[in-house]
Design an enzyme around this catalytic site. Structure first.
Site, short mmCIF file in Angstrom:
data_model
loop_
_atom_site.label_atom_id
_atom_site.label_comp_id
_atom_site.label_asym_id
_atom_site.label_seq_id
_atom_site.Cartn_x
_atom_site.Cartn_y
_atom_site.Cartn_z
N ARG A 129 3.67 -15.89 -4.04
CA ARG A 129 2.44 -16.70 -4.04
C ARG A 129 1.53 -16.17 -5.14
O ARG A 129 0.45 -15.66 -4.90
CB ARG A 129 1.74 -16.57 -2.67
CG ARG A 129 2.52 -17.21 -1.55
CD ARG A 129 1.89 -17.00 -0.18
NE ARG A 129 2.24 -15.71 0.40
CZ ARG A 129 3.38 -15.46 1.03
NH1 ARG A 129 4.27 -16.40 1.19
NH2 ARG A 129 3.64 -14.26 1.52
N ASP A 182 3.64 -1.50 11.80
CA ASP A 182 3.64 -2.84 12.41
C ASP A 182 4.90 -3.63 12.07
O ASP A 182 4.90 -4.87 12.15
CB ASP A 182 2.39 -3.62 11.99
CG ASP A 182 2.27 -3.78 10.47
OD1 ASP A 182 3.10 -3.20 9.74
OD2 ASP A 182 1.34 -4.46 10.02
N ARG A 221 -4.51 -2.51 9.91
CA ARG A 221 -4.48 -3.97 9.76
C ARG A 221 -4.58 -4.64 11.12
O ARG A 221 -5.49 -4.30 11.87
CB ARG A 221 -3.23 -4.40 8.97
CG ARG A 221 -3.45 -5.66 8.22
CD ARG A 221 -2.51 -5.81 7.07
NE ARG A 221 -3.16 -5.46 5.82
CZ ARG A 221 -4.09 -6.21 5.23
NH1 ARG A 221 -4.47 -7.34 5.76
NH2 ARG A 221 -4.64 -5.83 4.12
N ASP A 241 0.84 1.55 8.94
CA ASP A 241 0.38 0.72 10.08
C ASP A 241 1.40 0.67 11.22
O ASP A 241 1.04 0.31 12.34
CB ASP A 241 0.12 -0.73 9.62
CG ASP A 241 -0.87 -0.80 8.47
OD1 ASP A 241 -1.66 0.14 8.31
OD2 ASP A 241 -0.84 -1.81 7.74
N ASP A 291 5.82 -5.42 5.29
CA ASP A 291 6.23 -6.80 5.57
C ASP A 291 6.20 -7.68 4.32
O ASP A 291 7.13 -8.46 4.09
CB ASP A 291 5.38 -7.41 6.70
CG ASP A 291 3.89 -7.28 6.46
OD1 ASP A 291 3.49 -6.60 5.48
OD2 ASP A 291 3.11 -7.86 7.23
N THR A 297 5.22 1.76 6.06
CA THR A 297 3.81 1.41 6.25
C THR A 297 3.16 2.41 7.18
O THR A 297 3.75 2.80 8.20
CB THR A 297 3.58 -0.01 6.81
OG1 THR A 297 2.21 -0.13 7.21
CG2 THR A 297 4.44 -0.35 8.00
N GLY A 341 0.84 -1.20 0.00
CA GLY A 341 0.00 0.00 0.00
C GLY A 341 0.87 1.25 0.00
O GLY A 341 1.92 1.26 0.62
#
Ligand code: F6P
Length: 370
Positions: free
Chosen positions: A90, A153, A195, A151, A127, A149, A17
């Protein structure tokens, strides 16, 4: 430095983001690299420009010059583009029968990197992007990460850039909501991003004089919040401000998720509406919910975020010059230092329940619903 370690050409990318300060990192890294005689290229949209070249008829790399990065320090977003879908570790593939599975496409990034004669990568991300950076470093690419971020985090850095801008804007919004809540004698519920961590909710809630702050780290009991509101009403309090982190959850319940498409992180949403509905029912008091959402990611970075981003960008180039790889730049006041990428991405940084800001909030009479 051995001959194979000599740097002539570096790449920079921004993943996940967007966050205020990305452009400041890019500018600082480009200036610092050009000053060392290195050439700079930006990878479009995270890692996409390297492993999905078919999507970029104009080329997946963009040449970064002094001219292309001048006057961007104060701009929100990222001039390189970003994405938080299609993680190359992924990557989602849909078969003819409609079934979807995930494959690892990082080898294609490594090939693209070498085909473009790149010597090093500065990966700016959260992350997810830094987990990819770590894998690429293990596959032989020279990589330095820069933590980003809203966030906040990420482990191993006291703070990430983007966080201060998000908290400042959220606080300003809460300030504005006080007057409308007061005028209508309502409960105003404000949902903020973050988040699975409550950093934005906690910092903005305390700074914005909230009555209640609900964060993922402290599961809440709606009845306890309702009783507190009713008790304060009896003493004459007319309106209430409730800050809800998007990842907040009731004790014994789940976080509120909108959807979870293959190859992507689940999308959180609805936590504020849920709390507003339940509080209105439990208190009988008119309640409104506001979702600040992506507004927290936009706009100009605060001075603190700009400076941190510029420091991180320049430090990433110094790390490469010193021959470092597979590290992340991190703030350890008053210094910027380097930590192994692994350590930074191993686990999420949650709000410690005994941290000073939680204690301050409790001393101010702010409830957490526990
Ligand atoms: O990680 C940053 C963040 O803004 C989170 O706070 C939020 O949950 C998520 O990204 C939203 O992502 P998207 O841009 O996909 O809506």
């Amino acid at each position: 430095m051995s001959k194979k370690d000599i740097i002539r050409r570096i790449a920079i990318n921004t993943g996940g983001g967007d966050a205020p300060g990305l452009n400041a990192v890019i500018r600082a890294a480009v200036y610092a690299a050009l000053n060392r005689g290195w050439e700079c290229y930006g990878i479009r949209d995270g890692y996409n420009g390297l492993f999905l070249p078919e999507q970029y008829p104009e080329g997946g790399l963009v040449h970064l010059t002094r001219e292309s990065v001048k006057s961007i320090t104060h701009l929100g977003g990222t001039i390189l583009g970003t994405t938080n879908r299609g993680n190359p570790l992924r990557y989602p593939v849909t078969e003819k029968d409609g079934k979807t599975h995930e494959i690892d496409r990082t080898n294609e990034i490594v090939s693209g990197f070498h085909e473009n004669n790149l010597d090093a990568l500065i990966a700016i991300g959260g992350d997810g992007s830094l987990e990819i950076a770590n894998v690429l470093a293990h596959k032989g690419m020279r990589v330095v990460g820069v933590p980003k971020t809203i966030d906040n985090d990420l482990e191993k850095t006291v703070v990430t850039f983007g966080f201060d801008s998000a908290v400042s804007f959220a606080t300003e919004c809460i300030d504005r909501l006080h007057s409308t809540a007061q005028s209508h004698r309502r409960i105003m519920v404000v949902e903020v991003m973050g988040r699975y961590a409550g950093w934005i909710a906690l910092n903005a809630g305390v700074s914005g004089s909230a009555d209640v702050i609900l964060i993922p780290e402290i599961p809440y009991d709606i009845e306890k919040i309702a009783s507190m509101i009713k008790a304060k009403q009896r003493y004459g309090k007319k309106y209430f401000i409730v800050i809800v982190a998007e990842g907040a959850k009731p004790s014994g319940g789940d976080i509120s998720v909108i959807d979870h498409p293959t190859g992507r992180l689940e999308r959180l949403g609805g936590a504020g509406d849920r709390v507003a509905k339940e509080l209105e029912e439990a208190t009988g008091k008119e309640t409104r919910a506001v979702v600040l959402g992506h507004l927290l990611r936009g706009g100009t970075p605060t001075t603190s975020d700009r400076l941190l981003a510029l420091r991180f960008g320049a430090a990433a180039v110094r790390a490469l010059e010193e021959g470092r790889s597979n590290v992340m730049v991190a703030l350890d006041p008053p210094n910027v230092r380097y930590v192994p990428l692994e350590e930074a991405t191993k686990r999420m940084k949650s709000v410690p329940l005994d941290c000073d800001t939680i204690l301050t909030a409790r001393d101010l009479g702010i409830a957490f619903g526990d």
